[in-house]
Design a protein around this motif. Structure first.
Motif, PDB file in Angstrom:
ATOM      1  N   UNK A   1       3.450   4.601 -14.127  1.00  0.00           N
ATOM      2  CA  UNK A   1       3.214   4.233 -15.523  1.00  0.00           C
ATOM      3  C   UNK A   1       1.760   3.838 -15.736  1.00  0.00           C
ATOM      4  N   UNK A   2       1.225   3.033 -14.827  1.00  0.00           N
ATOM      5  CA  UNK A   2      -0.173   2.588 -14.953  1.00  0.00           C
ATOM      6  C   UNK A   2      -1.136   3.770 -14.887  1.00  0.00           C
ATOM      7  N   UNK A   3      -0.889   4.699 -13.973  1.00  0.00           N
ATOM      8  CA  UNK A   3      -1.782   5.845 -13.813  1.00  0.00           C
ATOM      9  C   UNK A   3      -1.681   6.808 -14.994  1.00  0.00           C
ATOM     10  N   UNK A   4      -0.474   7.023 -15.502  1.00  0.00           N
ATOM     11  CA  UNK A   4      -0.320   7.884 -16.672  1.00  0.00           C
ATOM     12  C   UNK A   4      -1.034   7.292 -17.882  1.00  0.00           C
ATOM     13  N   UNK A   5      -0.926   5.975 -18.048  1.00  0.00           N
ATOM     14  CA  UNK A   5      -1.612   5.323 -19.168  1.00  0.00           C
ATOM     15  C   UNK A   5      -3.126   5.453 -19.011  1.00  0.00           C
ATOM     16  N   UNK A   6      -3.630   5.287 -17.794  1.00  0.00           N
ATOM     17  CA  UNK A   6      -5.061   5.420 -17.544  1.00  0.00           C
ATOM     18  C   UNK A   6      -5.538   6.843 -17.810  1.00  0.00           C
TER      19      UNK A   6
ATOM     20  N   UNK B   1       0.828  -1.202   0.000  1.00  0.00           N
ATOM     21  CA  UNK B   1       0.000   0.000   0.000  1.00  0.00           C
ATOM     22  C   UNK B   1       0.865   1.256   0.000  1.00  0.00           C
ATOM     23  N   UNK B   2       2.000   1.229   0.699  1.00  0.00           N
ATOM     24  CA  UNK B   2       2.907   2.378   0.657  1.00  0.00           C
ATOM     25  C   UNK B   2       3.417   2.602  -0.762  1.00  0.00           C
ATOM     26  N   UNK B   3       3.706   1.518  -1.481  1.00  0.00           N
ATOM     27  CA  UNK B   3       4.152   1.637  -2.871  1.00  0.00           C
ATOM     28  C   UNK B   3       3.059   2.244  -3.743  1.00  0.00           C
ATOM     29  N   UNK B   4       1.838   1.776  -3.554  1.00  0.00           N
ATOM     30  CA  UNK B   4       0.713   2.323  -4.301  1.00  0.00           C
ATOM     31  C   UNK B   4       0.527   3.806  -3.986  1.00  0.00           C
TER      32      UNK B   4
ATOM     33  N   UNK C   1       0.967   6.975  -6.597  1.00  0.00           N
ATOM     34  CA  UNK C   1      -0.154   7.893  -6.814  1.00  0.00           C
ATOM     35  C   UNK C   1       0.257   9.332  -6.524  1.00  0.00           C
ATOM     36  N   UNK C   2       0.978   9.543  -5.434  1.00  0.00           N
ATOM     37  CA  UNK C   2       1.411  10.905  -5.105  1.00  0.00           C
ATOM     38  C   UNK C   2       2.372  11.454  -6.154  1.00  0.00           C
ATOM     39  N   UNK C   3       3.246  10.598  -6.675  1.00  0.00           N
ATOM     40  CA  UNK C   3       4.155  11.051  -7.731  1.00  0.00           C
ATOM     41  C   UNK C   3       3.371  11.402  -8.994  1.00  0.00           C
ATOM     42  N   UNK C   4       2.403  10.581  -9.340  1.00  0.00           N
ATOM     43  CA  UNK C   4       1.544  10.865 -10.492  1.00  0.00           C
ATOM     44  C   UNK C   4       0.860  12.221 -10.327  1.00  0.00           C
TER      45      UNK C   4
END
Length: 221
Positions: free
Chosen positions: A66-71, A26-29, A33-36
């Motif tokens: 990467x996943x969030x930018x693609x979304x 969860x910390x990684x997630x 997210x915060x970096x995105x």
């Protein structure tokens, strides 16, 4: 004064948070997210992005970005600089990727390299706080590409090639325009040369403060 931590202190804080109920995953997630979000504030809805990833947990943060930018609609390329991820949590995030082109650094040709250098956003997810010494050959090549890129270069936690504790900067280190550092500034980021490589520093809350305060579980540092 704003909190500063060493790499070892950060490990202990993460361990305490995990013990208190906030999982490493969860910390990684949260970190990704915060970096995105920080990237989006500087470069809203980028059309293209490239993430240079190592094989540890810093790479896992990059996979989330990467996943969030693609979304969000970006055309995202992920460059595996040292092979597949080796930690359990980074491998989990790697398997969640969708709509992301995955390339190996060793396979990049001139045309692909030119395409990457023109991306709107470049994410440095190579080494993070675990770096010390000198950049390995693939790290040097990836850092050189990032330093020649025309878009916003965002490093996750620390620019690759910067020592988290001393601020020593290795030859060829990434020079970022934005560094999103997690939970607290790292001690080495105050060093003048390190600060030049970090660019703007954004401290991102990844949930550690809240869980330790809520559980009354002070970390032993």
């Amino acid at each position: 004064m704003e909190e500063r931590v060493t790499a070892e202190q950060m490990k202990k804080l993460e361990r305490a948070a995990n013990d208190a109920g906030l999982s490493y995953r969860q910390m990684m997630e949260n970190a990704g997210y915060q970096a995105f979000e920080a990237i989006e504030r500087r470069c809203p809805h980028p059309g293209s992005a490239v993430v240079f990833a190592g094989k540890g947990n810093n790479a896992g943060d990059g996979f989330v970005v990467a996943r969030l930018l693609a979304a969000d609609g970006a055309n995202v390329r992920l460059i595996l600089c040292e092979g597949d991820p080796v930690t359990e949590d980074s491998a989990f995030e790697y398997e969640r990727l969708a709509d992301v082109e995955i390339w190996l650094l060793d396979d990049l040709g001139a045309a692909q390299e030119a395409e990457l250098l023109a991306c709107d956003v470049v994410v440095d997810a190579l080494y993070g706080t675990g770096f010390h010494g000198a950049l390995r050959p693939n790290g040097l090549r990836a850092a050189d590409m990032m330093n020649r890129a025309s878009g916003l270069v965002c490093s996750l936690d620390l620019p690759s090639g910067v020592n988290a504790d001393t601020g020593e900067v290795a030859d060829g280190a990434v020079k970022a325009g934005l560094t999103v550092t997690f939970h607290a500034r790292k001690q080495g980021q105050d060093a003048p040369q390190a600060a030049m490589h970090c660019g703007e520093i954004v401290v991102a809350d990844i949930g550690i403060h809240a869980v330790l305060r809520e559980r009354r579980y002070p970390p032993q540092i």
